[in-house]
Design an enzyme around this catalytic site. Sequence first.
Site, short mmCIF file in Angstrom:
data_model
loop_
_atom_site.label_atom_id
_atom_site.label_comp_id
_atom_site.label_asym_id
_atom_site.label_seq_id
_atom_site.Cartn_x
_atom_site.Cartn_y
_atom_site.Cartn_z
N GLU A 47 0.87 -1.17 0.00
CA GLU A 47 0.00 0.00 0.00
C GLU A 47 0.91 1.22 0.00
O GLU A 47 1.45 1.60 1.05
CB GLU A 47 -0.92 -0.02 1.22
CG GLU A 47 -1.88 -1.21 1.26
CD GLU A 47 -2.83 -1.27 0.09
OE1 GLU A 47 -3.10 -0.21 -0.52
OE2 GLU A 47 -3.31 -2.37 -0.23
N CYS A 95 -1.89 9.50 2.50
CA CYS A 95 -1.45 8.94 1.21
C CYS A 95 -2.44 9.19 0.08
O CYS A 95 -2.06 9.21 -1.09
CB CYS A 95 -1.16 7.45 1.34
SG CYS A 95 -2.58 6.48 1.90
#
Length: 457
Positions: free
Chosen positions: A211, A245
């Site tokens: 991720e 993010c």
Amino acid sequence: MSESYETLLQMQKDYFYSGETKDIHFRIKQLKKLKKALKANEKQIGEALRKDLNKSDFEAYLTELGVLYNEISETVKHVKSWAKPRKVKTPMTHVGSGSYIYPEPYGVSLIISPWNYPVNLTIAPLIGAMAAGCCAVIKPSELTPHTSAILTHILQKTFEERYIAVVEGDVETSKALLALKFDHIFFTGSVAVGKVVMEAAAKNLTPITLELGGKSPTIVHKDAKLDVAAKRIVWGKFTNAGQTCVAPDYLLVHRSIKEQFLDKLTQQIKEQFGEDVSRNSDFPMVVNERHFDRLTNYMKDGTIIFGGRSIKERRFIEPTILENVSLDSAVMQEEIFGPILPVFEYETEKEVIEMVRKRPNPLALYLFTENKKTEQHIITHISFGGGCINDVVYHVGSSQLPFGGVGSSGMGAYHGKYSFDAFSHDKGVLHQSTKMDIPFRYHNTKGGLSILRRLIK
């Protein structure tokens, strides 16, 4: 030290091989224990997040704990059905047999978590590991030491080390763990470190979930509802001081509405965070001085049209909007991960597509438009991990949607059932009948080829 990690890994493998973690009632019981432990320590978790990142109680609950409670409840409700073998269709050539998929836990997983959402991004993958029936070794981020310490305390008090273990430490600790032969690795962090993790995993052919991040574009088309767009973009960009993010990394605004939209954007910053953001005691701080220096240097890459103030001793950076930014500048070469927002203008959708395609596939993409044709055109022609139409970041909070990247923004996905899948291998099994036999499969069958040609076309 590496010997102790090897001992820990073997202890967890032995426990996994005992079969106890695979029992569905055990999994549900442990997930409920996890939720109970988090709730019992909410105050301590909040205090740790305040010390590490200056997160308010509201932001801590919204972005860290609340989503985890929802995720655990959803998993407890459905894990029994997720774990059941699934019957699938069997071809005509296999008449008399049945085909099944058995979800099987990988075994012992290594979970390496980041500092920006140190509770959420540590516990969310752990929920998937527990639901799948895995054991787990967790390596929290050393950049948020107070949160790391409270998580270690909670997990050590709640679970046996042979089942869930926490290893604190720096980069050398991560390297030592990555050198071991885990059954699965789940990593959340930067692209650069993701490459290191993938290289380490390749040496042992270990399956991984990455991720990562990237530069997530946010497109505001000429027909967008500007008040709504400004409000939501400011919320999504400056939550956690931009250290997210999937935060909007840069804006692409249609030329015809750009000036009007920028006015609304600056007004929203004032409305949500105050006329003087430096006086807002709940505005999060940058994680450390290295990142503070990196971010303040980015502000030199364009013309500041709002914000720009910083206070180093508090690691405070004001929400900042930049114009006249070169596409070759440092702020556009790396993920910003801070409260700085470059703005570009465009005239056609083709310009947008070309600009985004010149960069690695983003983790997220956001589009504000009231035109379904524009919406479908952008979704179809740009590759990205996930995103929103007329919103930002909010897709991450849905357990029904897979969350993950594509290309350099990551591989694999999780949340809800996708978390269970991330830590599971689908084992395909054919159950064949012994009451009958299919003659044309054998080499000595007369006319076998002609029968096969009729059945398999």
